[in-house]
Write a protein that holds these residues in place. Structure first.
Motif: not given
Lengths: 469, 414
Positions: B331-341
């Motif tokens: 979820d781009v609105n909630r996920a932490p930085r590490e998950a987005l990367l």
């Protein structure tokens, strides 16, 4: 009310005059002038274009008495300062619109997904890149000044209004030199102490050459690795529009054109001049099976080694294995082999006592609808494989070599021969071995009945010659 | 032997240097010559002054001092048994050439390497002398990269860092077996010993700078190394493991990969077919994932196939995501930085943009389209305000949907 809603014309003094623009913008915001009412005019803009409503700039509006101070975030100033140098004539409208919005939404710049913020960011990035490319692609040429000192002069055509902004870089780097950078928009001159600005220049004002460029061009051509052509990557980082002012750029088309040829040549050369030839026929067969020195070697077929006694008086060389030979792993077992066998028997030539082999060891073919179709190997492929043929000849030590067809002759001689010219007589080789060239038996299979008879007679005569030798 | 002209020597010695991948001129201290003394500057970011048709940056004058060599490493064009033309520059000639190029703004500085003549220590002395002339006699403030010869005297190896911004020692091949077979004159303990020495000297130098303001700068751009890919049988997993060790053990700034390219007059032990250039590219991508995206060595090994090879048709990040689908969508609105990367198609820049923008409001697909390069690639792996990839992430043919179409581009690398 009409006066309030009418357009206001504001002149920007120079294309890269961000500070002047900032002062005007601050005044406009304090006077409450909305973005759609401002028309920014730039020097050199043709009168009557665009909004046509700006024959002369309007006086600066008075600020509203209760106007708060104009706010702009650090982010905004950084990006806007760079975006202002972009060649886009609408850049100041965008900058003013965002500044206007910032007064109501102070954190606007953090919203990188906002279309306006995105647009400023895009302009700033283009300008940043253009500045970087100027630092990279300015090429100085040295001339002697009247007082005998070296003067470094460059002609450069920037894509945006970046000349002045980039002056500091060249001062920091070349402070001890005397230099000038000439562009169509203006010039910078550094005499070792002060930076002066000059009027727009033309290419003819800059020197036409520099002797060191020959060294630089040599370096550029030599450092390029032809084994790894990546033209797209080059053009992406060194766009074509810069090429005309880069002394090395006119080498590029030739470097590209010769790259693939050079790589193929390197592989071929590497294949022949390296390593020691195998010391036994068994070792030769193993090495040939692993050979990938040309495209045929890499086509997935298996290598067909020579066949027959390890030492023989006569070595018969064909072109390359065919479909059946490749399956059987033995040379001359297909239809052409049958023709050879028939004629040999008639000529009294004992094939079992001869070493049978080929100029090329793998089967070059195209896949047809029913079977694999023979393709003639190229001269380069024959030359690549010649190394193996030489090694085999060295081990078998025949006194006579019978080359069947032009490919076999090239495999032995290393040059292309005219078959009709050189057939039917012995040619001495360097090591005293005698070479006899004749046609390939597969040729007989392809001829019509009449022609075949005449050709078969000549073939039979050549075989008889070989039998007597 | 006839005397060669500078032009001929440059041709030979630049040609001999082109198999070194690095041409970086970044990561050193900021210097300039604004005081009017000396010449040159470095401003942190390197500058590529030209690009060759092989797509590589030309930032430095990259040459060998000489291509004579007493070593016989099979992968090297300059090995003793090779049949190439030989030439030799004097340290003075190298310094003069560097300055002539630098003044015309062709280069950022010098990258000097050499074949081994007489002895390793003698060669190292000559390399250092070239750099010394530039730094001491001409007060040159541009960039210098010196290749260090591991077999040379440790004092000389240490001295190189006093003049150079960056020093490098090539590990050459990813496996010990490969080195023994292809570079009989080199040894892993020797190479690693010199790297260790250099790493120690760099740390000492940094420490001294902290305590004494006038302590000399020591190799401010650190050390790097290079290994050849495809000349021995090492798998991608082995290579990544090796370079991860090099980063950790010796504080390498960069490990360069160089796809083995067929060299003229090659040795018979070498494969004549070059590995796909794409393999080198995938290795660099995995290197980046390790260093900047928070991937572990095990993550990358998991992205490789059972033989330890990374897929060539898709990048390692996508390969990882396809293998571990339970970690998506994110979820781009909630996920932490590490998950987005870890989302394929989101780079560091895009992730920074998302983190900053989502503090303002909830992001939808249109926002993401502005923040990313390609929405198609990202979409199956994310949740946005107006988007949820219900079936997409579970589809068996997802790989085919997100993998790039094999086009002309790949033909070039084949």
């Amino acid at each position: 009310m009409t006066a309030l809603l009418s357009r206001i014309c504001v002149a920007v003094a120079a294309h890269d005059d961000f500070d002047g623009w900032r002062d005007s913008a601050r005044a406009l915001i304090q006077a409450g002038v909305a973005p759609d009412r401002v028309v920014w005019t730039l020097p050199g803009a043709v009168a009557g274009d665009l909004f046509a409503a700006c024959p002369a700039p309007d006086p600066a509006p008075d600020p509203a008495p209760d106007a708060p101070p104009v706010r702009a975030s650090r982010d905004y100033l950084d990006l806007a300062g760079r975006a202002a140098l972009h060649a886009d004539p609408a850049r100041f409208d965008l900058l003013y619109r965002v500044l206007w919005r910032l007064q109501r939404a102070p954190r606007l710049m953090a919203d990188r997904a906002d279309p306006d913020v995105r647009a400023i960011d895009a302009l700033a990035r283009v300008v940043r890149r253009d500045m970087h490319k100027m630092r990279a692609f300015v090429r100085f040429r040295v001339v002697r000044d009247a007082d005998g000192a070296d003067h470094h002069v460059a002609w450069f055509e920037p894509g945006h209004h970046i000349l002045r902004a980039n002056g500091g870089f060249f001062v920091r780097r070349f402070a001890g030199m005397r230099w000038s950078i000439l562009t169509p928009q203006g010039a910078l001159h550094w005499d070792g102490e002060t930076l002066r600005e000059g009027p727009p220049a033309s290419r003819a004002d800059a020197p036409a050459g520099d002797p060191v460029e020959a060294l630089w061009r040599t370096y550029y051509a030599a450092i390029f690795n032809p084994a790894r052509l990546k033209i797209d990557a080059m053009v992406k980082e060194m766009p074509r529009r810069y090429w005309k002012n880069l002394p090395e750029a006119d080498l590029i088309p030739d470097l590209i054109a010769s790259a693939q040829a050079r790589e193929a040549e390197m592989i071929a050369l590497g294949g022949q001049e390296s390593g020691r030839p195998p010391e036994s026929l068994a070792a030769l067969d193993v090495a040939v099976a692993a050979c990938r020195r040309c495209a045929i070697g890499c086509n997935g077929t298996r290598a067909v080694p020579g066949h027959g006694p390890a030492q023989a008086r006569l070595m018969i060389v064909g072109e390359q294995p065919g479909d059946q030979e490749e399956r059987a792993g033995r040379p001359f077992v297909g239809p052409a082999g049958q023709v050879l066998r028939d004629h040999a028997r008639a000529a009294g030539l004992d094939l079992d006592a001869a070493r049978l082999t080929n100029a090329v060891r793998h089967f070059k073919h195209v896949t047809g609808t029913k079977q694999r179709l023979h393709q003639t190997p190229t001269a380069r492929e024959i030359d690549t494989c010649r190394w193996w043929l030489d090694a085999e000849r060295h081990l078998v030590r025949p006194r006579v070599v019978l080359a069947l067809g032009a490919s076999a002759a090239r495999g032995i001689l290393g040059r292309t021969v005219s078959l009709q010219h050189e057939r039917g007589r012995f040619v001495p080789l360097d090591d005293g071995v005698r070479l006899l060239i004749t046609s390939h038996p597969a040729y007989l299979l392809r001829l019509g009945d009449d022609a075949r008879e005449a050709e078969a007679a000549r073939f039979a005569a050549d075989l008889a010659l070989a039998a007597q030798a | 032997m006839t005397q060669l002209s500078t032009l001929e020597k440059l041709g030979i010695l630049a040609d001999a240097a082109k198999y070194d991948a690095s041409c970086a001129s970044s990561g050193t201290t900021r210097r300039d010559s604004k005081s009017g003394k000396g010449i040159g500057s470095t401003e942190g970011m390197g500058i590529c002054h030209a690009y060759a048709p092989d797509g590589r940056c030309i930032s430095l004058l990259k040459i060998l001092l000489t291509n004579h060599c007493i070593f016989d490493c099979h992968y090297c064009i300059n090995r003793k048994s090779s049949n190439v033309r030989r030439a030799r520059f004097s340290p003075q000639e190298v310094a003069d050439l560097t300055l002539a190029f630098y003044r015309r703004n062709y280069i950022e500085g010098l990258f000097l390497s050499s074949g081994i003549i007489k002895s390793s220590s003698h060669t190292m002395e000559q390399l250092i002398e070239s750099a010394r002339i530039l730094r001491e006699e001409h007060d040159f403030r541009g960039y210098i990269h010196l290749k260090t010869i591991p077999e040379a005297d440790p004092d000389l190896v240490r001295r190189a860092g006093l003049f150079a911004d960056r020093v490098s020692i090539n590990v050459e091949l990813p496996t010990t077996a490969g080195l023994t077979r292809l570079a009989p004159d080199k040894s892993v303990p020797r190479i690693e010993g010199a790297m260790d020495l250099m790493a120690g000297a760099i740390v000492e130098g940094r420490d001294a700078r902290r305590r004494f303001r006038h302590a000399p700068r020591y190799a401010p751009a650190g050390q790097s190394t290079q290994m050849i890919i495809g000349a021995d049988a090492a798998s991608d997993a082995e290579i990544i493991t090796r370079s991860s060790g090099l980063y950790g053990q010796f504080g390498m700034r960069r490990v360069y990969y160089s796809a083995f390219s067929p060299i003229p007059d090659a040795s018979a032990v070498l494969p004549l077919k070059r590995p796909p250039l794409m393999r080198e590219h995938r290795l660099y991508q995995s290197d980046w994932l390790l260093r900047f995206y928070g991937y572990s060595l095990d993550d990358l090994r998991a992205a490789a196939d059972p033989a330890g090879m990374l897929p060539l048709d898709i990048d390692p990040k996508l390969a990882f995501a396809l293998k571990f689908r339970d970690r998506f969508p994110v979820d781009v609105n909630r996920a932490p930085r590490e998950a987005l990367l870890r989302v394929p198609g989101l780079g560091v820049r895009a992730v920074n943009g998302i983190l900053s923008a989502r503090r303002q409001r909830r992001l939808d697909l249109a926002d993401l389209a502005r923040l990313t390069v390609s929405l198609t690639k990202v979409r199956p792996f994310i949740i946005a305000a107006d988007w949820r990839p219900v079936v997409l992430a579970d589809r068996a043919d997802l790989r085919a949907m997100v993998a790039p179409v094999r086009g002309e581009q790949l033909e070039l690398f084949a």
